[in-house]
Every structure is written in C-alpha cells, then in structure tokens.
Design a protein around this motif. Sequence first.
Motif, PDB file in Angstrom:
ATOM      1  N   ASP A   1     -33.877  45.569  38.569  1.00  0.00           N
ATOM      2  CA  ASP A   1     -34.015  46.431  39.605  1.00  0.00           C
ATOM      3  C   ASP A   1     -32.764  46.882  40.092  1.00  0.00           C
ATOM      4  O   ASP A   1     -32.163  48.051  40.464  1.00  0.00           O
ATOM      5  N   GLY A   2     -31.693  45.973  39.886  1.00  0.00           N
ATOM      6  CA  GLY A   2     -30.322  46.168  40.386  1.00  0.00           C
ATOM      7  C   GLY A   2     -29.645  47.168  39.287  1.00  0.00           C
ATOM      8  O   GLY A   2     -28.897  48.148  39.782  1.00  0.00           O
ATOM      9  N   PHE A   3     -30.048  47.160  37.934  1.00  0.00           N
ATOM     10  CA  PHE A   3     -29.684  47.973  37.030  1.00  0.00           C
ATOM     11  C   PHE A   3     -30.382  49.275  37.274  1.00  0.00           C
ATOM     12  O   PHE A   3     -29.447  50.604  37.291  1.00  0.00           O
ATOM     13  N   LYS A   4     -31.461  49.484  37.617  1.00  0.00           N
ATOM     14  CA  LYS A   4     -32.054  50.826  37.911  1.00  0.00           C
ATOM     15  C   LYS A   4     -31.330  51.434  39.250  1.00  0.00           C
ATOM     16  O   LYS A   4     -31.161  52.772  39.223  1.00  0.00           O
ATOM     17  N   ALA A   5     -31.127  50.607  40.186  1.00  0.00           N
ATOM     18  CA  ALA A   5     -30.630  51.212  41.258  1.00  0.00           C
ATOM     19  C   ALA A   5     -29.015  52.008  41.072  1.00  0.00           C
ATOM     20  O   ALA A   5     -28.892  52.944  41.804  1.00  0.00           O
TER      21      ALA A   5
ATOM     22  N   PRO B   1     -29.901  36.392  39.303  1.00  0.00           N
ATOM     23  CA  PRO B   1     -31.489  36.288  39.614  1.00  0.00           C
ATOM     24  C   PRO B   1     -32.300  36.471  38.651  1.00  0.00           C
ATOM     25  O   PRO B   1     -32.005  36.654  37.347  1.00  0.00           O
ATOM     26  N   ALA B   2     -33.521  36.480  39.088  1.00  0.00           N
ATOM     27  CA  ALA B   2     -34.813  36.580  37.939  1.00  0.00           C
ATOM     28  C   ALA B   2     -34.645  37.941  37.493  1.00  0.00           C
ATOM     29  O   ALA B   2     -34.099  38.861  37.942  1.00  0.00           O
ATOM     30  N   ARG B   3     -35.299  38.084  36.386  1.00  0.00           N
ATOM     31  CA  ARG B   3     -35.386  39.150  35.309  1.00  0.00           C
ATOM     32  C   ARG B   3     -35.531  40.398  36.100  1.00  0.00           C
ATOM     33  O   ARG B   3     -34.816  41.587  36.010  1.00  0.00           O
TER      34      ARG B   3
END
Length: 310
Positions: free
Chosen positions: A303-307, A296-298
Amino acid sequence: MRSTIFAFALGLLASTAAQADVTVYSAGPGSLINDLAKGFTAKTGIKANVFQATTGKVMARLEAESSNPVADVVISASWGTATSFAAKGLLLPYTSPNAETVPDFLKTDTAVAQGVAGICIAYNTKSGLPVPKDWADLAKPEYKDMVTLPDAAASGGTYSLVEAFAANDMNGVLQSIKDNGAIVAGANAAALNPVLQGSKAAVFAAVDYITLGAKAKGESVDIVFPESGTVVAPRPMMILKSSKNQDDAKAFIDYVLSEEGQKAVAKVYLMPSRTDIKVDRPLIGDLKLLSSEGAPARDAVLDGFKAIFN
C-alpha cells in the motif's frame, strides 16, 4: 526354482528402487534446473523429472495437485515460500552434509538456498550519464525521466527492497525517484528491457543475475550494488513431506549443494549459497545488507508503494 524366482524378484525391486525418479518443481532459470537435473542423473543414475515455471505457476500447480502430490522437491524464487510451507507443516526436515559452509541465514531445518540473487541498480553503459553509486543518485537531475523499476507486487526482489526501505525509514528515496520521473514498468524483464534498448538509462531494484546474463550476451548494461545497502533474495530448496522418494530427494539437495552443483548455480550468475565456492562476481560478503526487521506487514508495504507510485 521358487527361491530363484524370489531372488530375481528381489533383485528387480532393488534395481527399480535404485533407479526411482525424483520430481523437481523449480522457479527461475530453465537452463539452471536442466543442467542440475542432467548432472544429478549422470552422478547418481536417478532420473530427475523437472517442471520449470514462475513461482506463481509452480505454486498454482502444487495447489492443484494437493490431493495427489507429485513433486518431491520444490525450488522457489522467494524465501517466503519456505517460511509459509514450514508453518503449514508441509516440509520434511533435512540438513545436507554439503550445507556446512552455507551461512545460517540461508538455511533452516526444512529449507536451504540453492543460490542467491542480489538486488541492484542496472545501468546502460552507453547512456552517457554518470555511473550511479547509490539509490538516491537516480533522483538527480541527470536521471530525470530515465529510470524504471519493477512493480513490488510483481517482483519478489523489488518487494524485498521496498520492505527493507520501510523498515529503515528510507521511503523518501522512493518518493524522490518518483518525483524525478521514474516509472513502474511491470515485472523484472519489463523494467530492464527499456534500459537494454537505450530508451531509459537505469533500473532501480534490478535483479543481478538477469542483468549480468544480459551483459554476458553483449548488451550494454552493468550493475552497481548501492553503498547505502541492498537486499538479497535466497532461492529456497525444500523437500515436501508428501514425497514418496525422500531418499532420492535428499540426494538431489546434496547434489545441488555439491561443488559441481554450486558451480552450475554460479554459471547463470547467481551467487552460490556455499561461501567456499569462489566466482568472479560480488558475493554476499561483499555487500552491505539492509535488514527488514520491524517492517510492516506485506499489505501495508505494498500500500505504501502504491501510494508513492499511484
């Protein structure tokens, strides 16, 4: 008399041109760029002026000087810098004759890797815990609450690994180490320091040359490149199209890619870009590399890491 003065003036101009300075903005180890600058001057007689800082500070300085550029050569810790600058038309095309043995994925017509960092697991050799062999080992019960990792938003290497995990449907590994008590500690040094001090046992997504440098200083730490694969972080060198010393800038790139220059790169535990430079450490050809194709885009990766890590 006039002809004598004219000849003297031409000679003076030629001498000045031969001794023109080259200005290099470099992210990464200060000892490396200082050694390269010193070696370059000794070899060519051309003085290399150096500004060394983090990639963020280098980019900020370039932006501040955009109306009156100063830098001739830029060395970044992120290959994304080379991609972005090329897309904006900021770079001078140049292929060094010393880049012949640099793999194609480490060079373009406007950038070439100075050296390469690998992303690994760093572990405390006195922790008494089993030596991890893969990322998922850090989710085992013995590593509960004993793992740190750098923030993907602050560490280019961690971002590259998380990006590859997203592309290869491996986000479950991140969730499992989070569930096992892993904590995001900040940038690279903040994640490594607790492991050096012994309060934590391992770093997920450590930078190899930083860890190997600590080991060489006597710290109880070593690295593992996981069996399932990892990523590398090439450090691009670029000549700015705005450079007023383009020939000297090209000579600097040539020097860094010379055998002498690449041995200086290896001295700080980075992987040399040239495959014919042999050093006593794992090299790119020894690693299983994860592709980031289809990631995915940066913003979505972060956002996935933060989630996962709140």
